[in-house]
Design a protein around this motif. Structure first.
Motif, mmCIF file in Angstrom:
data_model
loop_
_atom_site.group_PDB
_atom_site.id
_atom_site.type_symbol
_atom_site.label_atom_id
_atom_site.label_comp_id
_atom_site.label_asym_id
_atom_site.label_seq_id
_atom_site.Cartn_x
_atom_site.Cartn_y
_atom_site.Cartn_z
ATOM 1 N N SER A 65 30.068 88.113 -12.385
ATOM 2 C CA SER A 65 29.844 87.114 -11.337
ATOM 3 C C SER A 65 31.135 86.712 -10.626
ATOM 4 O O SER A 65 31.138 86.521 -9.410
ATOM 5 C CB SER A 65 29.134 85.884 -11.893
ATOM 6 N N ASP A 66 32.241 86.597 -11.359
ATOM 7 C CA ASP A 66 33.512 86.219 -10.727
ATOM 8 C C ASP A 66 33.934 87.237 -9.678
ATOM 9 O O ASP A 66 34.383 86.870 -8.590
ATOM 10 C CB ASP A 66 34.620 86.077 -11.769
ATOM 11 N N ARG A 67 33.776 88.495 -9.997
ATOM 12 C CA ARG A 67 34.144 89.563 -9.064
ATOM 13 C C ARG A 67 33.280 89.504 -7.805
ATOM 14 O O ARG A 67 33.785 89.614 -6.686
ATOM 15 C CB ARG A 67 33.984 90.917 -9.741
ATOM 16 N N TYR A 68 31.967 89.294 -7.992
ATOM 17 C CA TYR A 68 31.068 89.231 -6.838
ATOM 18 C C TYR A 68 31.286 87.968 -6.014
ATOM 19 O O TYR A 68 31.160 88.002 -4.786
ATOM 20 C CB TYR A 68 29.611 89.370 -7.284
ATOM 21 N N GLU A 69 31.635 86.873 -6.669
ATOM 22 C CA GLU A 69 31.933 85.643 -5.932
ATOM 23 C C GLU A 69 33.155 85.835 -5.043
ATOM 24 O O GLU A 69 33.156 85.462 -3.866
ATOM 25 C CB GLU A 69 32.167 84.479 -6.883
ATOM 26 N N ARG A 70 34.205 86.439 -5.583
ATOM 27 C CA ARG A 70 35.422 86.682 -4.796
ATOM 28 C C ARG A 70 35.136 87.636 -3.630
ATOM 29 O O ARG A 70 35.616 87.413 -2.509
ATOM 30 C CB ARG A 70 36.532 87.244 -5.679
ATOM 31 N N ALA A 71 34.363 88.677 -3.906
ATOM 32 C CA ALA A 71 34.047 89.643 -2.851
ATOM 33 C C ALA A 71 33.205 88.992 -1.753
ATOM 34 O O ALA A 71 33.448 89.194 -0.555
ATOM 35 C CB ALA A 71 33.325 90.847 -3.440
ATOM 36 N N TYR A 72 32.213 88.194 -2.166
ATOM 37 C CA TYR A 72 31.376 87.497 -1.176
ATOM 38 C C TYR A 72 32.218 86.543 -0.333
ATOM 39 O O TYR A 72 32.140 86.548 0.894
ATOM 40 C CB TYR A 72 30.234 86.732 -1.854
ATOM 41 N N THR A 73 33.023 85.744 -0.986
ATOM 42 C CA THR A 73 33.833 84.753 -0.283
ATOM 43 C C THR A 73 34.798 85.425 0.699
ATOM 44 O O THR A 73 34.966 84.962 1.832
ATOM 45 C CB THR A 73 34.614 83.885 -1.293
#
Length: 87
Positions: A65-73
């Motif tokens: 989730s952390d990786r996807y949050e950073r990518a989304y942001t």
């Protein structure tokens, strides 16, 4: 768009459709909140990718989730700065 998101997350059943749809709408609202025009762009590859990253973040896809949050942001912020996507 829901079928594209389900395919990207390897979901083949319909049990989560309402929840996925709610996350799609939340993502589109978040994009609008930062000035990204989403109306009529539901098939735009970068908008779809934003929604995919957002949903993977929300569902903690593959425990990342952390990786996807950073990518989304990062993608959301880039789109908000791009003249082609300004509301």
């Amino acid at each position: 768009m829901i079928e594209q998101i389900k395919l990207s997350m390897r979901i083949s059943h319909d049990k989560l459709d309402n929840d996925i749809d709610a996350n799609i709408n939340a993502c589109l609202r978040d994009l609008t909140r930062v000035g990204v025009a989403t109306d009529g762009k539901e098939n735009d590859p970068l908008i779809v990718k934003s929604v995919e990253l957002y949903c993977k973040w929300q569902y903690n896809y593959d425990g990342s989730s952390d990786r996807y949050e950073r990518a989304y942001t990062a993608l959301r912020d880039s789109l908000s700065l791009c003249g082609d996507y300004n509301a």
